[in-house]
Design a protein around this motif. Structure first.
Motif, PDB file in Angstrom:
ATOM      1  N   ARG A 174       1.282  -1.415  -0.267  1.00  0.00           N
ATOM      2  CA  ARG A 174       0.023   0.021  -0.378  1.00  0.00           C
ATOM      3  C   ARG A 174       0.845   1.119  -0.101  1.00  0.00           C
ATOM      4  NH1 ARG A 174      -3.284  -1.081   4.487  1.00  0.00           N
ATOM      5  NH2 ARG A 174      -4.641  -2.084   2.892  1.00  0.00           N
ATOM      6  N   VAL A 175       0.437   1.961  -1.059  1.00  0.00           N
ATOM      7  CA  VAL A 175       0.818   3.117  -1.279  1.00  0.00           C
ATOM      8  C   VAL A 175       0.067   4.330  -0.811  1.00  0.00           C
ATOM      9  CG1 VAL A 175       2.738   4.958  -2.912  1.00  0.00           C
ATOM     10  CG2 VAL A 175       3.070   2.405  -2.778  1.00  0.00           C
ATOM     11  N   LEU A 176       0.994   5.545   0.078  1.00  0.00           N
ATOM     12  CA  LEU A 176       0.140   6.359   0.396  1.00  0.00           C
ATOM     13  C   LEU A 176       0.961   8.233  -0.546  1.00  0.00           C
ATOM     14  CD1 LEU A 176      -2.167   8.355   2.243  1.00  0.00           C
ATOM     15  CD2 LEU A 176      -0.089   8.293   3.987  1.00  0.00           C
ATOM     16  N   LEU A 234      -3.629   6.828   8.207  1.00  0.00           N
ATOM     17  CA  LEU A 234      -3.770   6.330   6.647  1.00  0.00           C
ATOM     18  C   LEU A 234      -2.032   5.842   6.389  1.00  0.00           C
ATOM     19  CD1 LEU A 234      -5.780   8.716   4.414  1.00  0.00           C
ATOM     20  CD2 LEU A 234      -6.314   6.091   5.198  1.00  0.00           C
ATOM     21  N   LYS A 281      -1.120   2.808   8.624  1.00  0.00           N
ATOM     22  CA  LYS A 281      -1.479   1.868   7.035  1.00  0.00           C
ATOM     23  C   LYS A 281      -1.340   1.203   6.827  1.00  0.00           C
ATOM     24  CE  LYS A 281      -6.069   1.624  10.122  1.00  0.00           C
ATOM     25  NZ  LYS A 281      -5.400  -0.048  10.720  1.00  0.00           N
ATOM     26  N   SER A 282       0.326   1.898   5.797  1.00  0.00           N
ATOM     27  CA  SER A 282       1.069   2.268   4.845  1.00  0.00           C
ATOM     28  C   SER A 282       2.250   1.619   4.526  1.00  0.00           C
ATOM     29  CB  SER A 282       0.609   3.369   3.946  1.00  0.00           C
ATOM     30  OG  SER A 282      -0.252   3.984   3.743  1.00  0.00           O
ATOM     31  N   ASP A 283       2.585   0.453   3.546  1.00  0.00           N
ATOM     32  CA  ASP A 283       4.254   0.357   3.822  1.00  0.00           C
ATOM     33  C   ASP A 283       5.009   1.436   2.985  1.00  0.00           C
ATOM     34  OD1 ASP A 283       3.406  -2.376   4.077  1.00  0.00           O
ATOM     35  OD2 ASP A 283       2.223  -1.674   2.425  1.00  0.00           O
ATOM     36  N   VAL A 329       5.095   5.845   1.692  1.00  0.00           N
ATOM     37  CA  VAL A 329       4.768   7.022   1.757  1.00  0.00           C
ATOM     38  C   VAL A 329       5.525   7.499   0.135  1.00  0.00           C
ATOM     39  CG1 VAL A 329       4.162   9.143   2.887  1.00  0.00           C
ATOM     40  CG2 VAL A 329       3.643   7.163   3.961  1.00  0.00           C
TER      41      VAL A 329
END
Length: 402
Positions: free
Chosen positions: A14-16, A91, A94-96, A98
């Motif tokens: 997951r990417v923010l 968020l 919960k992301s891998d 940023v």
């Protein structure tokens, strides 16, 4: 989330994406193309700056925005509010990954800097994209592609001899910075599998701009001066460039001495050029280009392009037509390769999106979702990832936070 595909290489990552304009969004798009879930955070009213650049598509998209934001979800969030900042922090937890390209120190003011986020997230991979070295005296300078093209010497090597410096037709520094950033993130994800630790990756437009001077940069260092500019010709290989046939331009790339001999004998029917001692080697041809190239121009100019292309192909010499951009995009070659895709659009019926360039095991990676309308994924993302209720979302909307 609706656009996930568990068979893709970065499925589960997951990417923010807190970046805007081009370099950061390009990086996020690369990761999204490879299968990551990319959440793009934008201001609720303005969105990404590029939603207002170029040809309009519907009410919130443009060609510029769409070119770098496929395979993403858009979450509208006002980061100038305390609640918006907290949602972004949640968020991030919960992301891998940023990605951010705010002004130097801007993320820290929002409580979203690397040191702040990693306290409860040791394996976070955080990529900061800026204009210049973040440890140097120009750390706070804003970075713009065109400025860096000038400062990195790229404009000085582009264009025709005797003409003013010329920028690239695309934002090459931004795009390369985005690709270099994605490469660094992929390396950090790979290392994290071994160590369990994250990284703060720091990328600068100037650094990447200087790197893409490539062999021209190295030659300038060796010569102690700027390399000459050759326009569409090659600085080291002759003949190699764009030539004008009787009915239009074509590209001819004679890469070695054997090809040159075949070019002279089989294509332009000038064996005397192949036998001339001055042109026996590429170094000789480059040194004597002022004599050789006019002879080649004359022969090319009195022949039709289709005939030349056929002869060049038969002689095993790389060549091609010079097409207009629209011609290239709508060509049979692009169509057969599946490089332009069409997706439904709620306002304009359909929109065209370029496909990712990679193929894995013979299949091109898909465009899982067209570039998003502003805020289209806000409710879904915040409900799914953060567990916000409909009532909470309504209040946040009423307060202008989302």
């Amino acid at each position: 989330m609706s656009n996930l595909n568990p068979s893709l290489p970065l499925a589960g990552v997951r990417v923010l994406d807190l970046s805007r304009v081009l370099a950061g969004p390009w990086c996020g798009m690369v990761l999204g193309d490879l299968g990551a879930e990319v959440i793009k955070v934008e201001h609720p009213k303005r969105g990404d700056d590029t939603r207002d650049w170029g040809l309009r598509i519907g009410s919130t998209e443009t060609a510029y925005f769409n070119s770098v934001n496929r395979n993403k979800r858009s979450v509208s969030l006002d980061l100038q509010t305390a609640e918006g900042q907290q949602i972004a922090r949640d968020l991030a937890q919960k992301s891998d990954v940023v990605i951010q390209n705010f002004k130097f120190g801007g993320m820290e003011k929002l409580g979203l800097g690397y040191e702040q986020l990693k306290q409860n997230h040791e394996d976070l991979i955080y990529c900061s994209i800026s204009g210049y070295d973040r440890t140097g005296p120009e750390a706070a300078r804003p970075g713009y592609d065109l400025v860096v093209q000038g400062e990195a010497g790229l404009m000085a090597l582009n264009g025709e001899a005797g003409q003013p410096p010329l920028k690239f037709g695309i934002a090459a520094v931004d795009m390369f910075t985005g690709m270099y950033s994605a490469q660094a993130i992929l390396a950090a994800l790979f290392e994290r599998q071994r160590t369990g630790k994250g990284h703060h990756i720091e990328m600068a437009l100037f650094d990447c701009g200087l790197m893409i001077t490539s062999y021209c940069g190295v030659e300038a260092l060796i010569a102690g001066e700027d390399t000459p500019r050759y326009g569409n010709a090659h600085p080291s290989i002759v003949p190699y460039g764009v030539f004008d046939a009787a009915d239009g331009p074509l590209v001819i790339t004679v890469g070695n001495n054997n090809q040159f001999a075949r070019f002279c004998r089989e294509v332009i029917e000038r064996p005397d050029l192949a036998e001339d001692d001055r042109f026996q080697t590429n170094i000789g041809r480059a040194a004597n280009r002022a004599v050789l190239v006019p002879e080649i121009d004359r022969e090319i100019g009195r022949r039709e392009r289709r005939s030349l292309l056929d002869r060049l192909t038969q002689a095993g010499i790389p060549c091609g037509e010079v097409l207009g951009l629209h011609e290239a995009l709508t060509s049979k070659r692009a169509h057969d390769a599946g490089l332009v895709t069409t997706h439904p659009h709620p306002e304009v019926g359909s929109t065209q999106v370029l496909a990712p360039p990679w193929r894995f095991d013979g299949a091109r990676l898909p465009v899982r979702s067209a570039p998003p309308r502003l805020g289209e994924g806000t409710d879904d993302v915040l409900q799914t990832l953060l567990g916000l209720s409909g009532e909470q979302l309504s209040r946040l909307k009423a307060d202008g936070v989302i």
